[in-house]
Structure formats: C-alpha cells, structure tokens
Motif scaffolding. Sequence first.
Motif, PDB file in Angstrom:
ATOM      1  N   VAL A 148      -4.269   1.949   3.272  1.00 12.41           N
ATOM      2  CA  VAL A 148      -3.527   1.612   4.489  1.00 12.41           C
ATOM      3  C   VAL A 148      -4.405   0.812   5.448  1.00 12.41           C
ATOM      4  CG1 VAL A 148      -2.452   2.587   6.556  1.00 12.41           C
ATOM      5  CG2 VAL A 148      -1.916   3.528   4.304  1.00 12.41           C
ATOM      6  N   LYS A 149      -5.630   1.233   5.645  1.00 16.64           N
ATOM      7  CA  LYS A 149      -6.538   0.515   6.552  1.00 16.64           C
ATOM      8  C   LYS A 149      -6.838  -0.890   6.035  1.00 16.64           C
ATOM      9  CE  LYS A 149      -7.449   3.212  10.046  1.00 16.64           C
ATOM     10  NZ  LYS A 149      -7.187   2.764  11.439  1.00 16.64           N
ATOM     11  N   THR A 150      -7.041  -1.028   4.746  1.00 18.04           N
ATOM     12  CA  THR A 150      -7.292  -2.345   4.172  1.00 18.04           C
ATOM     13  C   THR A 150      -6.081  -3.260   4.340  1.00 18.04           C
ATOM     14  OG1 THR A 150      -8.778  -1.352   2.535  1.00 18.04           O
ATOM     15  CG2 THR A 150      -7.961  -3.563   2.070  1.00 18.04           C
ATOM     16  N   ALA A 151      -4.881  -2.705   4.149  1.00 18.62           N
ATOM     17  CA  ALA A 151      -3.659  -3.501   4.320  1.00 18.62           C
ATOM     18  C   ALA A 151      -3.474  -3.922   5.777  1.00 18.62           C
ATOM     19  CB  ALA A 151      -2.457  -2.700   3.841  1.00 18.62           C
ATOM     20  N   MET A 200      -5.624  12.712  -3.044  1.00 20.49           N
ATOM     21  CA  MET A 200      -5.234  11.317  -2.884  1.00 20.49           C
ATOM     22  C   MET A 200      -5.377  10.823  -1.450  1.00 20.49           C
ATOM     23  SD  MET A 200      -1.551   9.550  -3.840  1.00 20.49           S
ATOM     24  CE  MET A 200      -0.864   9.970  -2.240  1.00 20.49           C
ATOM     25  N   ALA A 201      -5.654  11.703  -0.507  1.00 24.28           N
ATOM     26  CA  ALA A 201      -5.640  11.321   0.912  1.00 24.28           C
ATOM     27  C   ALA A 201      -6.651  10.212   1.204  1.00 24.28           C
ATOM     28  CB  ALA A 201      -5.921  12.541   1.788  1.00 24.28           C
ATOM     29  N   GLY A 202      -7.858  10.309   0.667  1.00 26.67           N
ATOM     30  CA  GLY A 202      -8.875   9.295   0.923  1.00 26.67           C
ATOM     31  C   GLY A 202      -8.471   7.924   0.434  1.00 26.67           C
ATOM     32  N   ARG A 203      -7.942   7.845  -0.797  1.00 29.21           N
ATOM     33  CA  ARG A 203      -7.517   6.562  -1.345  1.00 29.21           C
ATOM     34  C   ARG A 203      -6.324   6.005  -0.581  1.00 29.21           C
ATOM     35  NH1 ARG A 203      -7.885   9.676  -6.006  1.00 29.21           N
ATOM     36  NH2 ARG A 203      -5.607   9.559  -6.267  1.00 29.21           N
ATOM     37  N   LEU A 204      -5.421   6.887  -0.169  1.00 30.48           N
ATOM     38  CA  LEU A 204      -4.237   6.444   0.564  1.00 30.48           C
ATOM     39  C   LEU A 204      -4.607   5.860   1.916  1.00 30.48           C
ATOM     40  CD1 LEU A 204      -1.157   6.250   0.877  1.00 30.48           C
ATOM     41  CD2 LEU A 204      -1.185   8.615   1.703  1.00 30.48           C
ATOM     42  N   ALA A 232       0.809  -1.212   0.000  1.00 32.41           N
ATOM     43  CA  ALA A 232       0.000   0.000   0.000  1.00 32.41           C
ATOM     44  C   ALA A 232       0.847   1.268   0.000  1.00 32.41           C
ATOM     45  CB  ALA A 232      -0.940   0.002   1.203  1.00 32.41           C
ATOM     46  N   LEU A 233       1.952   1.275   0.749  1.00 32.77           N
ATOM     47  CA  LEU A 233       2.761   2.478   0.893  1.00 32.77           C
ATOM     48  C   LEU A 233       3.996   2.490   0.000  1.00 32.77           C
ATOM     49  CD1 LEU A 233       2.735   3.102   4.764  1.00 32.77           C
ATOM     50  CD2 LEU A 233       1.482   4.349   3.005  1.00 32.77           C
ATOM     51  N   ASP A 272       1.685  -0.887  14.155  1.00 37.90           N
ATOM     52  CA  ASP A 272       0.950  -0.854  15.422  1.00 37.90           C
ATOM     53  C   ASP A 272       0.263   0.492  15.619  1.00 37.90           C
ATOM     54  OD1 ASP A 272       1.686  -3.427  15.934  1.00 37.90           O
ATOM     55  OD2 ASP A 272       3.378  -2.895  17.223  1.00 37.90           O
ATOM     56  N   ARG A 273       0.989   1.575  15.473  1.00 36.51           N
ATOM     57  CA  ARG A 273       0.404   2.895  15.668  1.00 36.51           C
ATOM     58  C   ARG A 273      -0.542   3.268  14.543  1.00 36.51           C
ATOM     59  NH1 ARG A 273       4.579   7.427  17.089  1.00 36.51           N
ATOM     60  NH2 ARG A 273       2.557   8.503  17.263  1.00 36.51           N
ATOM     61  N   LEU A 274      -0.265   2.805  13.337  1.00 36.72           N
ATOM     62  CA  LEU A 274      -1.212   3.051  12.240  1.00 36.72           C
ATOM     63  C   LEU A 274      -2.530   2.338  12.488  1.00 36.72           C
ATOM     64  CD1 LEU A 274       1.143   2.778   9.130  1.00 36.72           C
ATOM     65  CD2 LEU A 274      -0.053   4.823   9.904  1.00 36.72           C
ATOM     66  N   ARG A 275      -2.484   1.156  13.099  1.00 34.97           N
ATOM     67  CA  ARG A 275      -3.709   0.408  13.373  1.00 34.97           C
ATOM     68  C   ARG A 275      -4.525   1.067  14.476  1.00 34.97           C
ATOM     69  NH1 ARG A 275      -1.507  -4.014  13.807  1.00 34.97           N
ATOM     70  NH2 ARG A 275      -1.983  -4.956  11.777  1.00 34.97           N
TER      71      ARG A 275
END
Length: 230
Positions: free
Chosen positions: A86-89, A78-82, A36-37, A57-60
Amino acid sequence: MEVLVGFDDDLAGEPTRLVNRIRGLLVTIHPALEKALGPRLHHPAALELLVQYGGSDRLRTATTDDLLATARPLAPRMAGRLVEAVKTALDAQTVVVPGTTAAATVLPHLARSLRSLHDQRDQVAAQVEEILDAHPLARVLISMPGLGIRTSARILLEIGDIAAFATSGHLAAYAGLAPVTRRSGSSIKGEHPPTQRRQQSPQTRHVPGRVRLPLRPPEQGLLRPQESQR
C-alpha cells in the motif's frame, strides 16, 4: 437445508459485484492502489484498511505503524507485505485525481457491505454444517478432496434419497460419471463401441460419395516397352 443453501446462492453473487465496484472506483482515482488492494479485497485485513482509512488521502497520512496496527490482528503473517504494498502504491502516484474526496466517502461503505456479506455467508455455512453433520453420508462426502460444506450440501440435495439408486453404478450414471446408452432399446440387441469417422484424403474430401472415382493414373503411361513396340 434447501432454504439455507438457496439463500447462500443468492448471497454468492453480491460479493463479486461489490468487489468489482470497489476495484473500478480505485482504478479511477489511484490505479497503483487498486493493484495493491484489488486482488486482496476478499481478505478481511484489506477491507479493514478501507473501512478505517477510506481512500488514498487518509492512507497516505497514516503512518506505517498505524496501518500495521489495523491489519495485523486480521492478518498476522500478511500484514507487513500488505502495508508495504500500500505504501509503495501511494508513493507511485503524486497527482490528485478529481473525485478522490468523494471516493474516500464511498469506499468505506462499500467495504462494510462486502464485509457484512462475508459474515452472512459464514453464518449460513455454519448452520448448514450443523444440519449436514446429522446426515449419515456427510463424513464420506467431506472426506473427499475438493468437497467442502457447501458442495456436499448441494450434492445431497441433488441426490435426495440414496435408496433410490440400486447400486453405486446407478448413482455414477445419474451423476454423469459412467457411460450410459443413448439409443432405443428396441432397435439394438447389444452395445457396440461408437464407430470412428474415416478420414478422407485431400483429393476426395469435397467429392460426394456417389460420384467419387478411384484415383488411377491414365492407362497410356502404363504400357510396358515391349507392348508399345508392337
């Protein structure tokens, strides 16, 4: 300008090295997050997420609104898609890999270093652009498709004094855009097109030229019926 362009060449290889280092570290702890990133690491929004939150961990634990607040100022479209990627990953992997905590400490430092290199290259490009604007050929070069500030500066440094070329054809030949003669001037009186190699038949391809014989059928089968009756 030569000093600035040389310094930019030195900086050009460092971002690639840091991107590979970050992607390699993400693959070891969270392959889905790297997918994703990883392709977006040259974008400042993706780097800011790593700087602020580090590893998985902190992203979750961060909410979607928090991630959007971090990425949207740098990537309004692009913020929404990004954030969604990330959340899906993060949801795709439930296993915690050993070394995740250490990676969360290292990733922000690598992201800051990469962001600093991008800022340095932007500053150098701005200084090169100021010098380039004073050159009389700058407008001509930048107006050509595919030529930016860095490429135009390198072309001017390579050419040097444009008055050294009598015509545009001389400049094209120097740049390799026009055909030139690669033969000795004392051995030819005129220019000739290059001769094409003659294709050989499969029967004579591996036979040396001195011993090559014409392919003829045997004479015994060529007599007409009248002659054979005699």
